[in-house]
Scaffold this motif. Structure first.
Motif, PDB file in Angstrom:
ATOM      1  N   GLU A  96       0.809  -1.214   0.000  1.00 52.80           N
ATOM      2  CA  GLU A  96       0.000   0.000   0.000  1.00 52.80           C
ATOM      3  C   GLU A  96       0.845   1.269   0.000  1.00 52.80           C
ATOM      4  N   ILE A  97       2.118   1.172   0.401  1.00 53.23           N
ATOM      5  CA  ILE A  97       2.931   2.375   0.546  1.00 53.23           C
ATOM      6  C   ILE A  97       3.535   2.772  -0.798  1.00 53.23           C
ATOM      7  N   SER A  98       3.896   4.034  -0.912  1.00 56.89           N
ATOM      8  CA  SER A  98       4.604   4.481  -2.107  1.00 56.89           C
ATOM      9  C   SER A  98       6.040   3.968  -2.046  1.00 56.89           C
ATOM     10  N   GLY A 128       5.409   0.896   7.200  1.00 61.39           N
ATOM     11  CA  GLY A 128       4.568   0.232   6.212  1.00 61.39           C
ATOM     12  C   GLY A 128       4.112  -1.155   6.631  1.00 61.39           C
ATOM     13  N   LEU A 129       4.917  -1.852   7.415  1.00 63.08           N
ATOM     14  CA  LEU A 129       4.560  -3.191   7.860  1.00 63.08           C
ATOM     15  C   LEU A 129       3.529  -3.175   8.989  1.00 63.08           C
ATOM     16  N   SER A 130       3.394  -2.034   9.645  1.00 65.90           N
ATOM     17  CA  SER A 130       2.680  -1.970  10.919  1.00 65.90           C
ATOM     18  C   SER A 130       1.288  -1.361  10.816  1.00 65.90           C
ATOM     19  N   LEU A 131       0.434  -1.753  11.760  1.00 68.91           N
ATOM     20  CA  LEU A 131      -0.880  -1.134  11.891  1.00 68.91           C
ATOM     21  C   LEU A 131      -0.748   0.277  12.454  1.00 68.91           C
ATOM     22  N   GLY A 132       0.249   0.465  13.292  1.00 77.87           N
ATOM     23  CA  GLY A 132       0.499   1.767  13.896  1.00 77.87           C
ATOM     24  C   GLY A 132       1.906   1.825  14.446  1.00 77.87           C
ATOM     25  N   VAL A 133       2.345   3.041  14.787  1.00 78.19           N
ATOM     26  CA  VAL A 133       3.702   3.257  15.298  1.00 78.19           C
ATOM     27  C   VAL A 133       3.624   3.907  16.671  1.00 78.19           C
ATOM     28  N   ALA A 148       7.416   8.244  12.167  1.00 82.56           N
ATOM     29  CA  ALA A 148       6.050   8.718  12.426  1.00 82.56           C
ATOM     30  C   ALA A 148       5.491   9.455  11.212  1.00 82.56           C
ATOM     31  N   ARG A 149       6.335  10.239  10.550  1.00 80.79           N
ATOM     32  CA  ARG A 149       5.887  10.962   9.353  1.00 80.79           C
ATOM     33  C   ARG A 149       5.498   9.991   8.247  1.00 80.79           C
ATOM     34  N   TYR A 150       6.321   8.952   8.069  1.00 83.44           N
ATOM     35  CA  TYR A 150       5.978   7.931   7.084  1.00 83.44           C
ATOM     36  C   TYR A 150       4.654   7.265   7.441  1.00 83.44           C
ATOM     37  N   ALA A 151       4.460   6.998   8.730  1.00 84.18           N
ATOM     38  CA  ALA A 151       3.223   6.350   9.168  1.00 84.18           C
ATOM     39  C   ALA A 151       2.009   7.211   8.808  1.00 84.18           C
ATOM     40  N   ILE A 152       2.118   8.501   9.019  1.00 79.29           N
ATOM     41  CA  ILE A 152       1.014   9.414   8.687  1.00 79.29           C
ATOM     42  C   ILE A 152       0.763   9.402   7.185  1.00 79.29           C
ATOM     43  N   GLU A 153       1.840   9.473   6.400  1.00 78.10           N
ATOM     44  CA  GLU A 153       1.709   9.461   4.945  1.00 78.10           C
ATOM     45  C   GLU A 153       1.094   8.156   4.450  1.00 78.10           C
TER      46      GLU A 153
END
Length: 363
Positions: A95-97, A223-228, A243-248
Motif C-alpha cells: 500500500e505504501i509508495s 509500512g509493515l505496521s498497523l500503527g507506530v 512517524a511521518r511515514y506512518a502518517i503518509e
C-alpha cells in the motif's frame, strides 16, 4: 529451491538491480504485457512500452553471473528473498509508495503477514524509557501482536527484548544487509532474533551501515505496521521520520508523554500536538486500532521467582558497573557471572552499556 521458483526469483532480482524500475512502473507494464516478457523483448519492443534507454539497456544485458552468485549466497546463508509477487510479501506493505521490490529475510518469514505494531524511539533513551518500551512490547506480545522495530540501541533494542522476554514474536527491519550485525553491541540480540524472530532488509546481503539507509528502513517499519508507538524521541530524530511515514501511509501514530525536563520527551509532545494519540496503556492503542484486548493478559509481566533475592541485581544500580567490580561484589566467578548477566539481559532486567551493566527495573 524449485526451478520455477528460482527462475521467478532471478527475474525479480533483474528488476531489483535495474535502476529506475520500481513497483509502480512494473504495475503499469503489467497492464500491457507479462513481466516475464520484459527479459525476452527486443530493444524496439521495450521502447514501445515507454521505457527509457537506460532501463532498456539494463533489461537487455542483466549480469546473470552476479545474479546466480547472489542466489547461491542466499541459499548458503539461509536468507529468503521475498519478492513483490511472492505469496509471503505483506499486502500492507504494497500500500505504501515506493514499496521495496524485494525483502531479504533471515528467520521466521511467517511473521511478515501477521498483525504488527512498531515501537521506536531514541538510541540514547533513559532507563525509564527503556522500561516503558519493554513493557509495551511484552504487553503487545501477550495479545498476539508482532513487535516491529529497527534493531538500534535504546528503545528499539528494548522493544525487541521485551517481546523476546515473554516468548513473543518480533521483527527487526535493519539499515544494513540482513547478514550484517549493526550496531555490534546488539550481537546477542541479533542472534536471538535469528532463532525466535525475523530480520528484514531491502538492502543486498553484505551491505554496510550508511546514514542514507535508515530513513529508507523507517518507511518499511511504518509500512509493515498497523500503527507506530514512539517512546522518547527528540524533535529531529529518525523516530519522527518513521512517524511521518506512518502518517503518509495512513497508519496510526501513538506517543508516550514524558517529563518537560527530558529532551527525549519533546518529540513525543510534538507528535501529540500534531494529533498523535497520547498513549499511557495498551488500551489506548487497541482502542484506536479497533482491536480487542484479551482480558487480564496484558498486565505487567512479573519475573519468575521475584521474591528470591538475586545477588547480581542487588549489586547493580542505574550507573554502569563493570563485570570485574560486579564479580568482586557478588563473589561469583566471572564465567558464571557472564552467564547470569546474559540471562538477565534476555529477560530485560539489565542492559549492557559502555563501561558495564545497568539495572533496568527496581527490585
Amino acid at each position: 529451491m524449485e526451478e520455477q521458483q528460482k527462475n521467478e526469483l532471478k527475474m525479480w532480482l533483474v528488476f531489483y538491480l535495474c535502476k529506475g524500475l520500481g513497483p509502480k512502473k512494473l504495475d503499469l507494464l503489467k497492464q500491457h504485457t507479462e513481466l516475464t516478457h520484459l527479459l525476452t523483448f527486443s530493444e524496439a519492443q521495450l521502447a514501445s512500452l515507454g521505457l527509457s534507454s537506460d532501463i532498456i539497456k539494463q533489461l537487455l544485458h542483466p549480469n546473470w553471473y552476479y545474479i546466480d552468485t547472489l542466489i547461491d549466497y542466499l541459499s548458503q546463508n539461509a536468507i529468503t528473498a521475498i519478492y513483490y509477487s511472492h505469496p509471503c510479501y505483506p499486502s500492507q506493505l504494497k500500500e505504501i509508495s515506493a514499496a521495496p521490490l524485494i525483502l531479504f529475510c533471515k528467520g521466521n518469514i511467517d511473521l511478515l503477514c501477521k498483525s504488527q505494531i512498531a515501537v521506536v524511539g531514541s538510541r540514547s533513551a533513559t532507563p525509564n524509557g527503556i522500561e516503558i518500551a519493554s513493557e509495551f512490547a511484552s504487553a503487545m506480545s501477550h495479545q498476539g501482536i508482532v513487535v516491529t522495530s529497527g534493531l538500534a540501541g535504546g528503545i528499539d533494542a528494548a522493544a525487541h527484548k521485551g517481546a523476546l522476554a515473554v516468548s513473543g514474536e518480533t521483527i527487526a527491519v535493519v539499515g544494513t544487509g540482513v547478514d550484517v550485525i549493526y550496531p555490534k553491541k546488539n550481537r546477542l540480540l541479533f542472534e536471538q532474533l535469528l532463532s525466535s524472530g525475523l530480520i528484514v532488509s531491502e538492502l543486498l546481503p553484505g551491505t554496510k551501515a550508511h546514514a542514507s539507509h535508515f530513513p529508507r528502513r523507517n518507511r518499511i517499519i511504518a509500512g509493515l505496521s498497523l500503527g507506530v508507538l514512539v517512546v522518547e524521541a527528540e524533535i529531529k530524530s529518525g523516530s519522527l521520520i518513521t512517524a511521518r511515514y506512518a502518517i503518509e501511509q495512513n497508519r496510526e501514530v501513538f506517543a508516550v508523554p514524558g517529563s518537560l525536563f527530558n529532551p527525549y520527551s519533546h518529540g513525543c509532545h510534538y507528535l501529540i500536538k500534531q494529533g498523535a494519540k497520547l498513549t499511557e496503556t495498551l488500551d489506548d492503542i487497541f482502542e484506536e486500532l479497533g482491536l480487542l484486548v484479551k482480558n487480564g493478559l496484558y498486565n505487567k509481566v512479573e519475573v519468575d521467582n521475584l521474591e528470591q533475592v538475586d545477588p547480581v541485581l542487588t549489586q547493580l544500580g542505574y550507573e554502569a558497573t563493570s563485570v570485574d567490580v560486579l564479580a568482586e561484589r557478588t563473589q561469583i566467578p566471572v564465567e558464571q557471572l557472564l552467564t547470569r548477566l546474559l540471562d538477565l539481559e534476555l529477560a530485560n532486567q539489565v542492559e549492557r552499556v559502555l563501561g558495564g551493566y545497568i539495572k533496568l527495573r527496581s527490585y
